[in-house]
Design an enzyme around this catalytic site. Sequence first.
Site, PDB file in Angstrom:
ATOM      1  N   SER A 146       0.854  -1.195   0.000  1.00  0.00           N
ATOM      2  CA  SER A 146       0.000   0.000   0.000  1.00  0.00           C
ATOM      3  C   SER A 146       0.884   1.237   0.000  1.00  0.00           C
ATOM      4  CB  SER A 146      -0.855  -0.006   1.269  1.00  0.00           C
ATOM      5  OG  SER A 146      -1.421   1.258   1.514  1.00  0.00           O
ATOM      6  N   TYR A 159      -2.932   0.009  10.106  1.00  0.00           N
ATOM      7  CA  TYR A 159      -2.863  -0.330   8.685  1.00  0.00           C
ATOM      8  C   TYR A 159      -1.453  -0.058   8.136  1.00  0.00           C
ATOM      9  CZ  TYR A 159      -4.157  -0.439   3.729  1.00  0.00           C
ATOM     10  OH  TYR A 159      -4.226  -0.745   2.393  1.00  0.00           O
TER      11      TYR A 159
HETATM   12  N1  LIG Z   1      -8.471   0.039  -2.411  1.00  0.00           N
HETATM   13  C1  LIG Z   1      -7.322   0.681  -2.322  1.00  0.00           C
HETATM   14  O1  LIG Z   1      -7.235   1.875  -2.636  1.00  0.00           O
HETATM   15  C2  LIG Z   1      -6.099  -0.022  -1.835  1.00  0.00           C
HETATM   16  C3  LIG Z   1      -4.903   0.702  -1.836  1.00  0.00           C
HETATM   17  C4  LIG Z   1      -3.747   0.089  -1.396  1.00  0.00           C
HETATM   18  C5  LIG Z   1      -3.773  -1.221  -0.979  1.00  0.00           C
HETATM   19  N2  LIG Z   1      -4.963  -1.905  -0.989  1.00  0.00           N
HETATM   20  C6  LIG Z   1      -4.917  -3.288  -0.522  1.00  0.00           C
HETATM   21  O2  LIG Z   1      -5.482  -4.128  -1.504  1.00  0.00           O
HETATM   22  C7  LIG Z   1      -6.022  -5.290  -0.878  1.00  0.00           C
HETATM   23  C8  LIG Z   1      -7.449  -5.498  -1.357  1.00  0.00           C
HETATM   24  O3  LIG Z   1      -8.227  -4.413  -0.902  1.00  0.00           O
HETATM   25  P1  LIG Z   1      -9.587  -3.941  -1.616  1.00  0.00           P
HETATM   26  O4  LIG Z   1      -9.440  -2.485  -1.877  1.00  0.00           O
HETATM   27  O5  LIG Z   1      -9.927  -4.858  -2.729  1.00  0.00           O
HETATM   28  O6  LIG Z   1     -10.611  -4.069  -0.406  1.00  0.00           O
HETATM   29  P2  LIG Z   1     -11.836  -5.086  -0.191  1.00  0.00           P
HETATM   30  O7  LIG Z   1     -12.749  -5.042  -1.347  1.00  0.00           O
HETATM   31  O8  LIG Z   1     -12.370  -4.722   1.162  1.00  0.00           O
HETATM   32  O9  LIG Z   1     -11.123  -6.508  -0.148  1.00  0.00           O
HETATM   33  C9  LIG Z   1     -10.501  -6.991   1.009  1.00  0.00           C
HETATM   34  C10 LIG Z   1     -10.440  -8.499   0.891  1.00  0.00           C
HETATM   35  O10 LIG Z   1      -9.878  -9.037   2.100  1.00  0.00           O
HETATM   36  C11 LIG Z   1     -10.674 -10.160   2.489  1.00  0.00           C
HETATM   37  N3  LIG Z   1     -10.521 -10.400   3.919  1.00  0.00           N
HETATM   38  C12 LIG Z   1     -10.730  -9.556   4.953  1.00  0.00           C
HETATM   39  N4  LIG Z   1     -10.504 -10.193   6.117  1.00  0.00           N
HETATM   40  C13 LIG Z   1     -10.149 -11.472   5.810  1.00  0.00           C
HETATM   41  C14 LIG Z   1      -9.793 -12.609   6.582  1.00  0.00           C
HETATM   42  N5  LIG Z   1      -9.756 -12.579   7.936  1.00  0.00           N
HETATM   43  N6  LIG Z   1      -9.488 -13.761   5.937  1.00  0.00           N
HETATM   44  C15 LIG Z   1      -9.527 -13.818   4.575  1.00  0.00           C
HETATM   45  N7  LIG Z   1      -9.851 -12.774   3.788  1.00  0.00           N
HETATM   46  C16 LIG Z   1     -10.157 -11.616   4.418  1.00  0.00           C
HETATM   47  C17 LIG Z   1     -12.085  -9.736   2.099  1.00  0.00           C
HETATM   48  O11 LIG Z   1     -12.969 -10.827   1.975  1.00  0.00           O
HETATM   49  P3  LIG Z   1     -14.019 -11.315   3.118  1.00  0.00           P
HETATM   50  O12 LIG Z   1     -14.513 -10.092   3.811  1.00  0.00           O
HETATM   51  O13 LIG Z   1     -15.022 -12.074   2.340  1.00  0.00           O
HETATM   52  O14 LIG Z   1     -13.223 -12.212   4.018  1.00  0.00           O
HETATM   53  C18 LIG Z   1     -11.818  -9.122   0.732  1.00  0.00           C
HETATM   54  O15 LIG Z   1     -11.739 -10.140  -0.257  1.00  0.00           O
HETATM   55  C19 LIG Z   1      -5.907  -5.057   0.634  1.00  0.00           C
HETATM   56  O16 LIG Z   1      -4.772  -5.694   1.137  1.00  0.00           O
HETATM   57  C20 LIG Z   1      -5.722  -3.560   0.730  1.00  0.00           C
HETATM   58  O17 LIG Z   1      -5.036  -3.177   1.903  1.00  0.00           O
HETATM   59  C21 LIG Z   1      -6.113  -1.343  -1.404  1.00  0.00           C
END
Ligand SMILES: NC(=O)c1ccc[n+]([C@@H]2O[C@H](COP(=O)([O-])OP(=O)(O)OC[C@H]3O[C@@H](n4cnc5c(N)ncnc54)[C@H](OP(=O)(O)O)[C@@H]3O)[C@@H](O)[C@H]2O)c1
Length: 256
Positions: A146, A159
């Site tokens: 991130s 985070y």
């Molecule tokens: N969106 C952004 O701007 C951004 C920027 C930088 C980095 N990221 C990173 O990208 C990754 C994906 O994020 P996203 O934006 O796609 O958010 P998201 O839609 O909220 O996806 C998060 C994922 O994590 C899973 N998750 C959460 N707790 C879990 C657990 N205990 N066991 C297994 N799976 C779990 C969720 O599935 P369930 O709830 O079904 O378990 C979901 O598939 C994350 O690591 C985030 O930090 C995102």
Amino acid sequence: MFLEAFDLTGKVAIFVGGSGGLGKTISLGLAKAGANVIPVSRSKQRNEEVVKEIEASGVQSLLTTVDVTREEEVQRLVEEVMSKFGRIDILINAAGINYKKPVIELTVAEWDHVIAVNLKGTFLCCKLVGEKMLAQNYGKIVNIASLGSHLGITRSAAYCASKGAVLQLTKVLAAEWASHGINVNCISPGYFKTALNEKMLSEKETYDKIMNRTPMQRLGVPEDLVGATVFLCSDAAKFITGTTIEVDGGFLSMAL
Ligand SMILES: NC(=O)c1ccc[n+]([C@@H]2O[C@H](COP(=O)([O-])OP(=O)(O)OC[C@H]3O[C@@H](n4cnc5c(N)ncnc54)[C@H](OP(=O)(O)O)[C@@H]3O)[C@@H](O)[C@H]2O)c1
């Protein structure tokens, strides 16, 4: 043909968080590149939707779930994939959560939860899948980091601490496993609108601040992450390990 090095045909990929906001599009991108993709998270329903789309694209998948904070569940996932496919070539770690609040309001339980999912979960998946990769002398791991791995984002202490540590964990794994045919890298996404940060990005003041610091003047869309992920999972990147690709519209490159 030169582009053969990018081809993932027949590879087996576990994608943790592969049915999430960013994960779904990247899962389908890996499948288009030829990989058999297993998207996993806690939600069977969300995983099932993505499994169906992956299979419709002509490759194989597997419907299962995992809570990455629980070692026995990660172990079960690894055994399920091994018993169906006999190998695991690719691991993507994209499970991530945040509690967006100032340090002073962040509870110890919230801190522990973020560290458990973002950091311990990444460690467990790398370790338990890594054992299989070491045995086959081949593997590609991509940890989703991130901007918070590199910068201090206000209201995101746990985070940023977890994502900074993911970057360091990646370097250690890269160093330990380089001589065993395993590449371990990160992708650091900039700002993308998903469930994770929808609320924050709908605050006009925050959104404007982000745009003022983003040379490309837009948020990312999940498709922006597909190319970098396919590349790092492919043999085109076989001399690359322990590094991070920033997919952020230039955010980390600009001071003013
Ligand atoms: N969106 C952004 O701007 C951004 C920027 C930088 C980095 N990221 C990173 O990208 C990754 C994906 O994020 P996203 O934006 O796609 O958010 P998201 O839609 O909220 O996806 C998060 C994922 O994590 C899973 N998750 C959460 N707790 C879990 C657990 N205990 N066991 C297994 N799976 C779990 C969720 O599935 P369930 O709830 O079904 O378990 C979901 O598939 C994350 O690591 C985030 O930090 C995102």
